[in-house]
Each structure stands twice: as C-alpha cells, then as structure tokens.
Enzyme design. Structure first.
Site, PDB file in Angstrom:
ATOM      1  N   ASP A  11     -43.319   9.145 -31.313  1.00  0.00           N
ATOM      2  CA  ASP A  11     -42.826   8.088 -32.188  1.00  0.00           C
ATOM      3  C   ASP A  11     -43.388   6.757 -31.699  1.00  0.00           C
ATOM      4  O   ASP A  11     -43.892   6.667 -30.576  1.00  0.00           O
ATOM      5  CB  ASP A  11     -41.286   8.042 -32.169  1.00  0.00           C
ATOM      6  CG  ASP A  11     -40.755   6.927 -33.040  1.00  0.00           C
ATOM      7  OD1 ASP A  11     -41.216   6.816 -34.199  1.00  0.00           O
ATOM      8  OD2 ASP A  11     -39.914   6.126 -32.587  1.00  0.00           O
ATOM      9  N   SER A  12     -43.247   5.739 -32.523  1.00  0.00           N
ATOM     10  CA  SER A  12     -43.725   4.414 -32.140  1.00  0.00           C
ATOM     11  C   SER A  12     -42.833   3.763 -31.078  1.00  0.00           C
ATOM     12  O   SER A  12     -43.244   2.798 -30.459  1.00  0.00           O
ATOM     13  CB  SER A  12     -43.765   3.522 -33.378  1.00  0.00           C
ATOM     14  OG  SER A  12     -42.476   3.476 -33.956  1.00  0.00           O
ATOM     15  N   CYS A  74     -42.526   9.900 -36.089  1.00  0.00           N
ATOM     16  CA  CYS A  74     -42.566   8.573 -36.704  1.00  0.00           C
ATOM     17  C   CYS A  74     -42.858   8.704 -38.206  1.00  0.00           C
ATOM     18  O   CYS A  74     -43.880   9.279 -38.595  1.00  0.00           O
ATOM     19  CB  CYS A  74     -43.667   7.771 -36.018  1.00  0.00           C
ATOM     20  SG  CYS A  74     -43.890   6.135 -36.691  1.00  0.00           S
ATOM     21  N   GLU A 153     -33.320  -1.612 -31.721  1.00  0.00           N
ATOM     22  CA  GLU A 153     -33.993  -1.667 -30.410  1.00  0.00           C
ATOM     23  C   GLU A 153     -33.209  -2.562 -29.446  1.00  0.00           C
ATOM     24  O   GLU A 153     -33.211  -2.340 -28.243  1.00  0.00           O
ATOM     25  CB  GLU A 153     -35.433  -2.190 -30.549  1.00  0.00           C
ATOM     26  CG  GLU A 153     -36.353  -1.307 -31.370  1.00  0.00           C
ATOM     27  CD  GLU A 153     -37.243  -0.367 -30.556  1.00  0.00           C
ATOM     28  OE1 GLU A 153     -37.469  -0.644 -29.377  1.00  0.00           O
ATOM     29  OE2 GLU A 153     -37.691   0.648 -31.126  1.00  0.00           O
ATOM     30  N   CYS A 185     -36.897   6.392 -41.486  1.00  0.00           N
ATOM     31  CA  CYS A 185     -37.389   5.718 -40.281  1.00  0.00           C
ATOM     32  C   CYS A 185     -36.602   6.309 -39.121  1.00  0.00           C
ATOM     33  O   CYS A 185     -35.379   6.498 -39.230  1.00  0.00           O
ATOM     34  CB  CYS A 185     -37.139   4.212 -40.411  1.00  0.00           C
ATOM     35  SG  CYS A 185     -37.373   3.309 -38.881  1.00  0.00           S
ATOM     36  N   HIS A 187     -35.411   5.232 -36.546  1.00  0.00           N
ATOM     37  CA  HIS A 187     -34.303   4.466 -35.972  1.00  0.00           C
ATOM     38  C   HIS A 187     -33.005   4.596 -36.774  1.00  0.00           C
ATOM     39  O   HIS A 187     -31.924   4.442 -36.223  1.00  0.00           O
ATOM     40  CB  HIS A 187     -34.687   2.981 -35.906  1.00  0.00           C
ATOM     41  CG  HIS A 187     -35.739   2.680 -34.888  1.00  0.00           C
ATOM     42  ND1 HIS A 187     -36.968   3.280 -34.904  1.00  0.00           N
ATOM     43  CD2 HIS A 187     -35.725   1.848 -33.814  1.00  0.00           C
ATOM     44  CE1 HIS A 187     -37.683   2.815 -33.891  1.00  0.00           C
ATOM     45  NE2 HIS A 187     -36.952   1.954 -33.220  1.00  0.00           N
TER      46      HIS A 187
HETATM   47  N1  DGL Z   1     -40.781   4.866 -35.840  1.00  0.00           N
HETATM   48  C1  DGL Z   1     -41.022   4.091 -37.028  1.00  0.00           C
HETATM   49  C2  DGL Z   1     -40.817   4.982 -38.259  1.00  0.00           C
HETATM   50  O1  DGL Z   1     -40.155   5.997 -38.212  1.00  0.00           O
HETATM   51  C3  DGL Z   1     -40.139   2.892 -37.107  1.00  0.00           C
HETATM   52  C4  DGL Z   1     -40.446   1.795 -36.129  1.00  0.00           C
HETATM   53  C5  DGL Z   1     -41.797   1.148 -36.334  1.00  0.00           C
HETATM   54  O2  DGL Z   1     -41.966   0.313 -37.237  1.00  0.00           O
HETATM   55  O3  DGL Z   1     -42.660   1.480 -35.573  1.00  0.00           O
HETATM   56  O4  DGL Z   1     -41.326   4.659 -39.283  1.00  0.00           O
END
Ligand code: DGL
Length: 267
Positions: A11-12, A74, A153, A185, A187
């Site tokens: 993930d990011s 992600c 976050e 997303c 999060h």
């Molecule tokens: N992990 C990203 C997603 O699921 C969200 C956070 C980001 O913008 O990197 O799209």
C-alpha cells in the site's frame, strides 16, 4: 511455487493494515510480507505514470522475497496499474478494486451505489467502469475524499475535523439514499464505524480488503497453494511513521513484529 512461500501486500502507507487485517483473519496460517510506502504517501494526488513506477518498484522488491501471490492493497495503484502488474509477473496479482467490483457485481436489487476514494482512483473511473459492466442499470455516485487520508494518518479518529469532513463529503450521498457504499481507499475501513453511524446504519459498506481476501483464498485454493503451517509476518516501510505501531495495535488488536525501514532505493 510452493505453499510455504509468503503473500506480498503493498500500500502507499499505513492503510495497507486494513487489507492485512482481512487477509490475516481469513488466512491465519499464511505468511505475509507487507510493504507500506510511507516515504511517498499519498499516491492519490499523483499522476498515473508515477503511481505505475512506484507500484512496479515495490512489486519487484516483494518478488525478491519469493512471494507466491501479490495483493495490491492500494486502491489507487489497483485502479492504475493492475493489468500491467498481472502481465509482468508469474505469480497471481490481486487488486482490491477488481475484487470489490466483482463482489458488488453479484448484488441484486440495488439501484444506487456510492464510491469514495482518492482523486486518482475516482478520476481513473476503474471502479465505475467495472461496476457498470456488471450492473448496467445502477446509478453510481463517485466522490473523491482526499482529506480523510491525512486525518486518519494523524490518528484523529475522534475529532471535530473528522466529523465535519465526513459531513462535507458524504452529505449528498446520504440525502440521495445510496444503498451500497464502497470504501475505495485502504484508509477508510479504519473509520468504518463512524461512516456507518453517519448513514444511520442504512447503507451496506463494501470493504475491498475483505473482497480481496476472499479472492486470494479462492485463487490459492484453486492452485493448491494454501499454506497449512503457522507463518510469521514481516513488515517494511519506506520511511519512519511515528504512529504506525500504535495504530496497528489499536486497529488489529494485536502487536505486529518489529518494522524494517528501507530508506534506500527499492530496486
Ligand atoms: N492507499 C491509498 C488508496 O487506497 C490511499 C492513500 C493515498 O492517497 O496514497 O487509494
């Protein structure tokens, strides 16, 4: 490929924990290698080319760990780079977006679906197109909600800023009485309960992490790759993240092993 090899997840940022949680719950005997790109988060406001490059760097890094399957946790990276990743590697690649769209496609008698995600995810229209190809009659309300990511976050789960942001983004969908809402997303499942309360529990939430976990189980089962011995998991981040261990403990309900920070180039 053999059963004992780990499953890679990336993930990011710390949001990958929401996907790890679902995978761990469904497949407790598997070993996971989780990568969170905390040095470069957010992906959601970046260009497709840059997201694709990041996704490939991490996929190569995880490939070196001899993974048997890759989960693109992600949503932004799944929306942009899934097909290319599938074509580039020998192991199966599972995307959260594709898994959630598949699950939603099986729902009957729904007429209005909401999708929330990063700006890039919504702009890519990957969710919208996949759902329309399965349920051509449904009305789709898609909304980028980028401010949720920094709020989560920062760990501001009980705050006015979260309540007001939620009202700002979701008021329209509540008024339009959507029946299903995709938490598009990584999060967002961390504030799932708050979202449910906001809709007075009158909406079905789709957690793409859960959809992906189901898909992973199916693919491993079909290929006789389900592990049957206990594994230990590994966590990598591309930079320090102050709250990571605490958010992980609060969200998962258990401590994760020590996290390895990789500050140099991945490949
Ligand atoms: N992990 C990203 C997603 O699921 C969200 C956070 C980001 O913008 O990197 O799209």
């Amino acid at each position: 490929m053999n059963k004992e090899q780990p499953i890679g997840i990336f993930d990011s940022g710390l949001g990958g924990l929401s996907v790890y949680k679902e995978l761990k719950r469904l497949l407790p005997q598997e070993k996971f290698v989780d990568f969170g790109d905390t040095a470069r988060v957010p992906y959601g406001n970046k260009s497709s080319e840059v997201i694709r490059r990041y996704a490939f760097e991490i996929a190569y890094f995880l490939a070196q760990k001899r993974i048997k399957l890759l989960v693109v946790a992600c949503n932004t990276a799944s929306s942009i780079a899934l097909n290319e990743l599938e074509n580039a590697f020998r192991f199966p690649v599972v995307g959260v977006v594709q898994s959630a769209a598949m699950e939603v496609g099986k729902l009957e008698k729904i007429s209005r679906i909401g999708i929330i995600g990063t700006s890039r995810t919504i702009k890519s229209a990957t969710y919208q197109n996949l759902i329309k190809s399965r349920l051509s009659h449904v009305e789709i309300l898609a909304k980028p909600c980028p401010l949720f990511v920094p709020i989560i976050e920062e760990g501001l789960f009980e705050s006015r800023v979260l309540d007001e942001t939620m009202d700002f983004y979701l008021n329209d969908m509540r008024k339009r009485k959507i029946e299903v809402l995709i938490l598009g997303c990584t999060h967002y499942p961390l504030i799932e309960k708050k979202i449910m309360d906001y809709f007075n529990e009158k909406v079905k939430l789709i957690n793409p992490g859960f959809s992906a976990a189901l898909r992973v189980k199916t693919i491993l089962g079909e290929n006789n790759l389900l592990n049957d011995t206990e594994g230990y998991d590994e966590f990598f981040l591309s930079d320090e993240q102050e709250n990571f261990q605490k958010i992980a403990r609060d969200f998962l309900g258990f401590d994760i092993p020590e996290v390895c920070i990789i500050k140099e180039n991945l490949i």
